[in-house]
Design an enzyme around this catalytic site. Structure first.
Site, mmCIF file in Angstrom:
data_model
loop_
_atom_site.group_PDB
_atom_site.id
_atom_site.type_symbol
_atom_site.label_atom_id
_atom_site.label_comp_id
_atom_site.label_asym_id
_atom_site.label_seq_id
_atom_site.Cartn_x
_atom_site.Cartn_y
_atom_site.Cartn_z
ATOM 1 C CG HIS A 110 -30.320 -4.431 31.311
ATOM 2 N ND1 HIS A 110 -29.054 -4.948 31.476
ATOM 3 C CD2 HIS A 110 -31.109 -5.072 32.225
ATOM 4 C CE1 HIS A 110 -29.071 -5.842 32.446
ATOM 5 N NE2 HIS A 110 -30.307 -5.942 32.916
ATOM 6 C CB SER A 132 -30.184 -8.825 34.436
ATOM 7 O OG SER A 132 -30.265 -7.663 35.238
ATOM 8 C CG ASP A 149 -27.206 -2.958 29.684
ATOM 9 O OD1 ASP A 149 -27.583 -2.392 30.726
ATOM 10 O OD2 ASP A 149 -27.291 -4.189 29.514
#
Length: 453
Positions: free
Chosen positions: A376, A194, A343
């Protein structure tokens, strides 16, 4: 009576236990004459004031330090960053994992060096949780280095500041032998997920020109939930339960670029919201801004809505900080990307474009492990064993893929030879919870907890 006593002593007890926040900790201040130091120099150091956190328990490691390191911002202005160095039990001085945690916030008191300490504020819980991702690295005997890559201005998603900070943190670690016993010629792997992937990716892309001497140390970089286009992240999260990410992206860029901040301020319908964007760490931002409309709909925070990105100044700044647009910046070290097709924070289109840009430029080794069934947040867990497998292979001198390889799997739990790394994660997690020593070949007489409580 017992409850009354506990109630009365709790504030005193908490004051003893809690680490000092960066905003009021003088260690974070640049010392006089720091501008004359070379990037990567250690200006001062200390043991971490508190133990490294394992969430609700401290990690049982051999040692941990904080370094104040000379770095610079996006414009070449001198600044300082703090980096955390963790030594496992029975550490291997020849191996360093530079792990960039996903701070994902635009506030100084969310910095990893603070969040990684036992007793840090619950608002940093998302960062604290990443100790379970880095624990297997310590169990393998690797030193773990984790920089405050956003710098003193908390410039979340600002690429150059972040990448340079990572590289200068590595430089400092390689100079720290008299403190940490790390070898000057130690091999280094970078890893981030991330926001940590943004910093790690920029570090890899900047390294050939910014820190060419590290070519002899760096073995590669692993990038998960790879953020390469900050505009796409804002678009994906605005008016969703993840809108706090959009807020933090805008706040982080505004912290580095006064002209960007001025444009946003002059365009706001709700100055009270804009002025509080930098008051929150990631966990708080998620709660505070769930469903918030910064750029969408009639009741949005910014009058221009999405048209604000058509402003020439804004457009240039966001593109300058999107790795997908930097076709001239090509890593020369092996790259491993793992990313969920679903994601919700960094839509997979832009990591794919970045992968293709690097392939078209002739990168020597890049592997893209695409996970069809994860988004994600779940990919941060599901993809971690694949990344660990890849990292172990690099430290074991196994050759990476030659050229470009993009493989789509139902899940990255299907990554080749991943089963042992999945077990490594379970073992490390159990060791953390049980406060067992993290490191290889530990004997029973080495299990005393190294605590700074």
């Amino acid at each position: 009576m017992l409850y009354l006593i506990l109630f009365l002593i709790a504030p005193i007890y908490a004051g003893v236990l809690l680490p000092t926040k960066p905003s009021i900790d003088p260690f974070y201040n640049a010392p006089e004459g720091f501008k004359n130091a070379t990037v990567g120099d250690i200006l001062q150091f200390r043991k971490t004031p508190k133990s490294i956190t394992g969430g609700f328990v401290p990690l049982n490691v051999q040692n941990s330090w904080q370094f104040l390191v000379r770095s610079e911002d996006s414009f070449g202005n001198p600044n300082v960053i703090v980096t955390t160095v963790i030594e496992p039990v029975n550490a291997d001085p020849s191996k360093i994992a530079s792990y960039q945690v996903s701070e994902n916030a635009a506030r100084a008191d969310c910095a990893p060096s603070y969040a990684l300490q036992f007793g840090s504020d619950v608002s940093t819980l998302a960062t604290q949780a990443e100790t379970y991702l880095l624990a297997p690295l310590l169990d393998k005997g690797y030193y773990v280095v984790s920089p405050d890559y956003e710098g003193p201005k908390s410039t979340f998603t600002v690429g150059k500041q972040s990448g340079q900070a990572v590289l200068n943190s590595i430089r400092a670690s390689l100079k720290s032998g008299k403190i940490t016993n790390i070898a000057e010629d130690a091999k280094v792997l970078m890893w981030g997920y991330s926001g940590g992937s943004l910093a790690s990716g920029w570090a890899a892309a900047l390294q050939p020109d910014y820190a060419p001497e590290l070519s002899r140390n760096l073995l590669g970089v692993a990038l998960g939930g790879f953020i390469t286009n900050v505009t796409a992240t804002v678009e994906a999260t605005d008016d969703t339960i993840f809108a706090g990410i959009a807020a933090n992206v805008l706040g982080g860029i505004a912290n580095e670029y006064p002209e960007f901040k001025s444009i946003l301020q002059n365009d706001t319908n709700k100055s009270s919201i804009f002025n509080k964007i930098n008051n929150h760490c990631l966990t708080d931002s998620f709660i505070k801004y769930v469903g918030a409309r910064f750029l969408t709909g009639d009741n949005k925070v910014f009058k221009s809505g999405w048209n604000i990105f058509k402003n020439l100044v804004v457009s240039k700044i966001v593109k300058d900080n999107g790795l997908v647009y930097q076709k001239q910046l090509i890593p020369t070290i092996p790259v491993f990307i793992y990313h969920g097709s679903m994601d919700q924070i960094s839509p997979i289109l832009n990591p794919k474009k970045t992968y293709q840009n690097w392939c078209d430029a002739g990168i020597s080794s890049i592997e893209f492990a695409e996970d069809l069934t994860n988004g994600h947040f779940t990919e941060s867990i599901v993809g971690a064993p694949a990344a660990l497998t890849w990292i172990i292979d690099r430290f074991s001198n196994k050759p990476p893929v030659d050229g470009c390889q993009h493989v789509v799997r139902t899940t990255n739990y299907e990554y080749p030879n991943v089963s042992s790394s999945i077990l490594d994660y379970f073992k490390a997690a159990m060791d953390v919870v049980a406060q067992q020593g993290l490191g290889p070949n530990i004997q029973k007489d080495q299990l005393e907890i190294k605590s700074n409580l």
